[in-house]
Structures are given as C-alpha cells and as structure tokens.
Design a protein around this motif. Structure first.
Motif, short mmCIF file in Angstrom:
data_model
loop_
_atom_site.label_atom_id
_atom_site.label_comp_id
_atom_site.label_asym_id
_atom_site.label_seq_id
_atom_site.Cartn_x
_atom_site.Cartn_y
_atom_site.Cartn_z
N VAL A 355 0.56 -1.10 0.15
CA VAL A 355 -0.37 0.05 -0.30
C VAL A 355 1.13 1.00 0.10
O VAL A 355 1.28 0.92 0.99
N GLY A 356 0.73 2.11 -1.05
CA GLY A 356 0.95 3.65 -1.65
C GLY A 356 0.82 4.15 -0.07
O GLY A 356 0.73 4.15 1.52
N SER A 357 0.09 5.54 -0.73
CA SER A 357 -0.24 6.71 -0.25
C SER A 357 -1.32 5.92 0.21
O SER A 357 -2.26 6.30 -0.20
N LEU A 358 -2.00 7.06 1.67
CA LEU A 358 -3.80 6.99 1.56
C LEU A 358 -3.45 8.22 1.12
O LEU A 358 -3.74 9.11 1.80
N GLU A 359 -4.41 8.37 -0.30
CA GLU A 359 -5.14 9.38 -0.91
C GLU A 359 -6.51 10.16 0.48
O GLU A 359 -6.36 11.23 -0.18
N VAL A 360 -7.39 9.94 -0.16
CA VAL A 360 -8.63 10.48 0.69
C VAL A 360 -9.12 9.99 1.12
O VAL A 360 -8.94 8.36 1.35
N LEU A 361 -9.67 9.95 2.47
CA LEU A 361 -10.67 8.91 3.37
C LEU A 361 -12.31 9.78 2.93
O LEU A 361 -12.74 10.93 3.28
N PHE A 362 -13.00 9.13 3.06
CA PHE A 362 -14.48 8.91 2.82
C PHE A 362 -15.20 9.35 4.67
O PHE A 362 -16.04 8.17 4.44
N ASP A 363 -15.64 10.64 4.25
CA ASP A 363 -16.72 10.23 5.95
C ASP A 363 -17.72 10.88 5.20
O ASP A 363 -18.77 11.15 4.71
N GLU A 364 -18.61 8.98 5.44
CA GLU A 364 -20.06 8.56 4.92
C GLU A 364 -21.02 9.56 5.94
O GLU A 364 -22.31 9.44 5.83
N GLN A 365 -21.17 10.50 7.32
CA GLN A 365 -21.73 11.03 7.94
C GLN A 365 -21.90 12.44 7.24
O GLN A 365 -23.12 13.09 7.06
N ASN A 366 -20.98 12.67 7.08
CA ASN A 366 -20.69 14.56 6.77
C ASN A 366 -21.00 14.33 4.83
O ASN A 366 -20.79 15.71 4.66
N LEU A 367 -20.79 13.26 4.48
CA LEU A 367 -20.93 13.37 3.07
C LEU A 367 -19.43 14.04 2.65
O LEU A 367 -19.57 15.04 1.23
N SER A 368 -17.93 13.43 3.26
CA SER A 368 -17.19 15.00 2.71
C SER A 368 -15.96 13.95 2.65
O SER A 368 -15.85 12.65 2.83
N LEU A 369 -15.12 14.82 1.67
CA LEU A 369 -13.94 13.80 1.95
C LEU A 369 -12.78 14.49 2.58
O LEU A 369 -12.63 15.66 2.67
N VAL A 370 -11.93 13.58 3.67
CA VAL A 370 -10.63 14.39 3.74
C VAL A 370 -9.40 13.68 3.06
O VAL A 370 -9.25 12.73 3.12
N ASP A 371 -8.59 14.86 2.69
CA ASP A 371 -7.71 14.38 2.30
C ASP A 371 -6.12 14.04 3.33
O ASP A 371 -5.63 13.84 3.83
N ALA A 372 -5.63 12.71 2.58
CA ALA A 372 -3.98 12.54 3.26
C ALA A 372 -4.22 12.02 4.52
O ALA A 372 -3.97 12.17 4.95
N PRO A 373 -5.62 10.51 4.43
CA PRO A 373 -5.23 10.67 6.07
C PRO A 373 -4.19 9.46 6.83
O PRO A 373 -3.18 9.38 5.74
#
Length: 438
Positions: A355-373
């Motif tokens: 596994v290389g980089s963790l690019e984004v994380l999906f917040d399914e509660q707020n329907l948003s993306l978190v960069d580089a978790p």
C-alpha cells in the motif's frame, strides 16, 4: 440464445441491510411466509416456539435466525442466502447483519445485488448506520434502493414521521448519486405484514406499491456497461491419457461477458492472442456460454496459461497494471497504514502488494472527503495507492463489478482485511452537499 440467457431477467438478486433491531429478520421471514416459500412443518415449529415464549402469533424472525448461537445472542452474524418466488419473478436474497462490526458481510451481500432493501426503525429514523450502509451501496454501484420504514405501527402521527424520514433519505441518496427513479420509500410493519404483501388500511397516507409489488415490477438492471469475456483461469486440465493425449483445457467460471467457439481471445497478462476451439461442460460441449457458467475452454494454439491468468475478449481486454488507485472498505481491527505489505486477490490470482499513499478518506456521515489521512480504520472507506508484485488484468469497477473488485488479505493469518474496488469509485458520488469540498 441459451435458455439461461432467456430466463435470467426473471431472477432478481436483492439484499437487506439496516441497523440492529430494525426488524430485518422479521421482514425476511414475512417475505418467505407471505410468498408461501416455507414448509408447513417449519411454520408449525415456529408457531409452537412463539407460543412457548408467550407470543400470540408466530415470530417470523425465527424462520431465518435458525442458528442457536444467533438466537442466544439475539443477532444475525453472517450473510444468509434465502430463495423465494412469486408468480411474476424469482428472488435470491442476501440477508446481512446489522452490527457495525459486520460491515464486511454487508459488502459481501450487496456486491452482486440489483436491489437493496434498507430498513430503518420508524421510531429512530435515519441513523449513522443507515448513512454508512447507503454510502457502501453507492460505492458498490447498487442500481436500486428501497427504504423500508419499519415498525410504522409503533409511532404516533405515522404520516408525518414517514414523510420526514423519506425526505431525509431522499436527500441522502441524491447526495450519493442516485436519481429519484432509483429510490423508493415504503412504510411497513414486518410484524403485522402491513404493506409487505398486502396493502395496509393503517397507512392511508401512502398510495404506492407494497414491497412485493415493487420487487415484482422493478426493472431488472444488470451492470451499467456490458463488457466482453472475462474468464479467470481456475486450473488447467491435462488428463494425459491415451484417449486424450493432447487435451489441454482451462477450467473456471465466466465472470463477465460470453464466449463462443471461434472467438478471438487474449491471455493476460502475457498478451498472447488465440481463438477458442472448444467449450466443454459436465453436460457436454457448448457453442456459446454466458456469465456465471462453469466451463472448460480449449484454445487453438498451445499457449502458456495457468491459474491466475485471465482469458479475455480481444476486443476490449483490460490493460494489465501493477500500480493503480483503488477505493477500499477496511474490515480489520488493525488500521491500514502506508507501507503495509498484504496479499491482493483478484479473480483467481493472488499476488503480493504494497500500500502506497492513503489519498483520501470518505466521511459517510458528513458526505465529505478528508485528504491524506494517516490511517484507514475499521469500517472506514478510503482511496489508496497500491503496487502489486505481478500485473493484474482488472477493469475499473465502474465498468464491471466482477472484474473490477479484489480482496486484501493478511499474509500471515489469511484473513480478509479489506474489500477493494479498482479505480476511484468516490468520484462518482455527488458530494457537492459537503461544505468541506467547497
């Protein structure tokens, strides 16, 4: 065309999902009971057990919670497949558990579903697990959703409660990319049978179909895009007998598309081209075989192919890759971190992966993306970069579910750690409602 192809539209694959105690087992039991898909002695046994518990009528959840361990815990702990039918259509139903720690089972059950019934308790409405399940269904590309607002008989002012829950769910699904035509809400009481098979007089505010009416008439949608042959080689058959001195067959199950004698195919990842000379089955030879059929394919040329290779249509064969982005639902207690060394299983091929980089994380509660978790935790969904030791011939998941999905496996224990979708499934979710993205 084969008879299999003709009858396929009459079978609808569905799944259930929801939170704990929303009444999924009762609803599934009600579906089986109302479609007369259970034997009389089973009904008698359930009725007797229910009376022994002091209940007035049969507890239909007992029809599906058959394992003693499940009943003792009061939860359903695995995916169970149920079969029922009406005069209009046959159904295969994947009944998945509600506990958040069993998200892996929800992913498994919904991955091949053409429709998912998502339950909510009318007293609780849309909860975090509802949002999580809806997000997972969107990522998996489930084409149709039914929101079953269950226990509608237990709330005051049922019309207002139903309207509020339906509106909130409609907004959620619209944010996740479904159109209004793909989603329907139905107020039900699985315990009493309201609006399951028969229209209820207790919900005069609702004039839509019953659940079974909807299941019978909903379009039978397959994958959004049709692809050519995808045939993962499971094993090579070489009898080496005097009767078949030169026989070399490639056995497996057709994951997508169809194959006919004379078709030009390509062996991946090598890229060798040849043609299909024969299609064998346990029942004899076929001229053509379709998705889901287990066959042995013989080729015109003596090619180098083995377990893990993919025989694909030469017209639209995927390009083998070793580095790619993927959307992953993480299913392990131990968090995923960059640099993790895992096994990746795609089709019949298993290879080492990093596994290389963790690019984004999906917040399914707020329907948003978190960069580089920093990590992807249990039941979280993220987009990651992966490098494999050997090339894999995978389609983008949005092109084809079967050939675009994979598993991440613990190299030590052999446990499944994550379910992956090749490509960026997150980009297809309509996340404009999230202020974090503006």
């Amino acid at each position: 065309m084969s008879s299999i192809h003709h009858h396929a539209p009459d079978l609808l694959r569905i799944a259930t999902a929801g939170s704990v105690d929303d009444g999924k087992s009762t609803l599934v039991g009600r579906l089986l009971y109302d479609t007369k898909s259970v034997l009389a002695d089973q009904i008698d046994a359930v009725t007797k057990a229910s009376v022994d518990r002091g209940l007035e009528g049969p507890d239909l959840s007992l029809l599906v919670d058959g394992l003693r361990a499940e009943r003792e815990q009061g939860i359903t702990i695995d995916v169970a497949y149920r079969y029922f039918a009406t005069p209009a259509r046959s159904f295969v139903l994947a009944d998945t558990p509600g506990h958040v720690q069993y998200t892996r089972n929800t992913v498994s059950g919904a991955s091949t579903a053409q429709l998912v019934i998502l339950l909510v308790d009318a007293r609780n409405g849309v909860v975090s697990q509802t949002r999580r399940h809806a997000a997972v269904m969107a990522l998996l590309g489930v084409p149709q959703l039914v929101l079953a607002v269950n226990k509608i008989d237990l709330v005051e002012d049922a019309a207002s409660v139903y309207a509020e829950i339906s509106a909130e769910f409609a907004e959620l699904t619209r944010s996740l990319g479904w159109s209004a035509e793909q989603v329907i809400s139905i107020p039900v009481s699985a315990l009493n049978g309201d609006n399951v098979a028969t229209r209820s007089e207790n919900t005069s505010f609702y004039d839509g179909p019953t659940l079974i009416e909807h299941l019978e008439t909903v379009p039978n949608l397959t994958d959004r895009k049709q692809v050519g042959l995808r045939f993962p080689v499971q094993y090579v058959i070489r009898p080496r007998t005097p009767e078949f001195p030169d026989y070399r067959g490639y056995a497996g199950q057709i994951a997508a598309g169809r194959v006919s004698v004379g078709d030009e195919v390509v062996i991946l990842p090598s890229g060798t081209r040849t043609t299909v000379s024969q299609i064998d089955t346990a029942d004899g030879q076929l001229a053509t075989a379709h998705t889901g059929r287990s066959v042995t394919i013989l080729l015109s040329d003596d090619v180098d192919a083995s377990r893990g290779d993919l025989i694909a249509s030469a017209v639209d064969a995927p390009e083998p890759v070793q580095q790619f982005s993927a959307t992953v639902c993480w299913l392990a207690e131990k968090a995923l971190r960059p640099g993790a060394r895992l096994l990746l299983k795609h089709g019949t091929k298993t290879t080492q992966a990093i596994v290389g980089s963790l690019e984004v994380l999906f917040d399914e509660q707020n329907l948003s993306l978190v960069d580089a978790p920093d990590t992807v935790e249990l039941n979280q969904i993220g987009r990651i970069a992966i490098q494999t030791a050997e090339p894999i011939a995978a389609d983008d998941y949005q092109v084809n579910r079967e050939s675009g999905s994979f598993l991440l496996i613990d190299p030590q224990g052999g446990n499944t750690l994550g379910a992956g979708l090749v490509g960026d499934a997150l980009e297809n979710l309509h996340l404009t409602a999230a202020p974090e993205l503006v």
